[in-house]
Design an enzyme around this catalytic site. Sequence first.
Site, PDB file in Angstrom:
ATOM      1  N   LYS A   2       0.834  -1.206   0.000  1.00  0.00           N
ATOM      2  CA  LYS A   2       0.000   0.000   0.000  1.00  0.00           C
ATOM      3  C   LYS A   2       0.870   1.259   0.000  1.00  0.00           C
ATOM      4  O   LYS A   2       1.763   1.408   0.833  1.00  0.00           O
ATOM      5  CB  LYS A   2      -0.926   0.012   1.218  1.00  0.00           C
ATOM      6  N   ILE A   3       0.574   2.129  -0.938  1.00  0.00           N
ATOM      7  CA  ILE A   3       1.271   3.409  -1.077  1.00  0.00           C
ATOM      8  C   ILE A   3       0.217   4.509  -1.105  1.00  0.00           C
ATOM      9  O   ILE A   3      -0.759   4.412  -1.848  1.00  0.00           O
ATOM     10  CB  ILE A   3       2.105   3.448  -2.370  1.00  0.00           C
TER      11      ILE A   3
END
Length: 436
Positions: free
Chosen positions: A207-208
């Site tokens: 997740k970014i």
Amino acid sequence: MATISKLSNPSPAVSLSAPSRSSSLPKVFLGLSTKTSFSKVRLSLKNTQPSSRTSLVVRCSQSSGNGSPIKRTTLHDLYEREGQSPWYDNLCRPVTDLIPLIESGVRGVTSNPAIFQKAISSSNAYNDQFRELVQSGKDIETAYWELVVKDIQDACKLFESIYDQTDGGDGYVSVEVSPRLADDTQGTVEAAKWLHKVVDRSNVYIKIPATAPCIPSIKEVISLGISVNVTLIFSLTRYEAVIDAYLDGLEASGLSDLSRVTSVASFFVSRVDTLIDKMLEKIGTPEALDLRGKAAVAQAALAYKLYQKKFSGPRWEALVKKGAKKQRLLWASTSVKNPAYSDTLYVAPLIGPDTVSTMPDQALQAFVDHGSVARTIDSNVSEAEGIYNALEKLGIDWGSVGNQLEVEGVDSFKKSFDSLLDTLQEKANSLKLVSL
């Protein structure tokens, strides 16, 4: 974690792989979570009315899991009839308690710093591993990441069969880079590479956040062949930038086979209404008050319209020839904050093919109990456009709304992480360990 009561047939045992070898953690990765007390959640099925409906309630437990399979729920219909994947927005130990959820139709898991803050700070299930880590010389932050990595690896194992059955189309578990890196383009890239390497599972999503500095990070990480869950998307403008980063990354990868590089774009919903409703109440006119509770779903419908537009045409078709898969829209923040609204408000109107809905306990329970399965996301796009434009005419600046929610989201996760580190230090002290 999730246990199911009032059902026959115990769940089959599932063998989880042991945690992988420790990897030293570069300091750049550290930071994230909200100081919240941990609410226990149990997945139980009980009849709420003698005649028909069943209620799904989810609970995380401190002890070993138990449960029984659900024969069939609306979650199965959601995927099989409408092509939307129901995911669970929670993770804690024992991870095997996800088994009944998987049998009830859940097809993936999302986690975030706040979720791990709740799990680790309120359960004894992490004590043995944590003690070993600190006694072996790990500092508190490195110990945190090793606790998280083990949970992610174990969850990935549980969803591996779904990943295989769908040829990499589903069955993902998401783990987030440190929000302390939300303004650090290269630091985010390095963190994503490290997490991808240390988790070492095909069905993990890194997740970014969709902050402006991290848009280039998304492109680079995708170009490296790492699958990404882009999180904290609150506006159409930023969402389009996220899509472009995914497409740019695929094109820059140089890979002849793009089929194993996938992504979801996590578009947040309920928080939009929470903020805009306050603005509408401040305006106070009948027209403004009538628009309360409508902004989030309207914007989401327009996001799906944008998704359909961007993943079509010559540019996309050229990538499809190399095996590229669409970056699916994932509806996040689906729990209802306002008790005056329907408890399925952020699930039922957002059903459509090639999408994901990740639901925390409240939303999952409500939808399984009385949710309706039908394609709704593009059933009235013109109405959504009308609502969106009406809000603009009232002075609602969608860009400002998105920016404010993004800042609040990142700050919330940072506070959660800091709180968790404090909790782990206290836990180390309570276990009579030497503070590092």
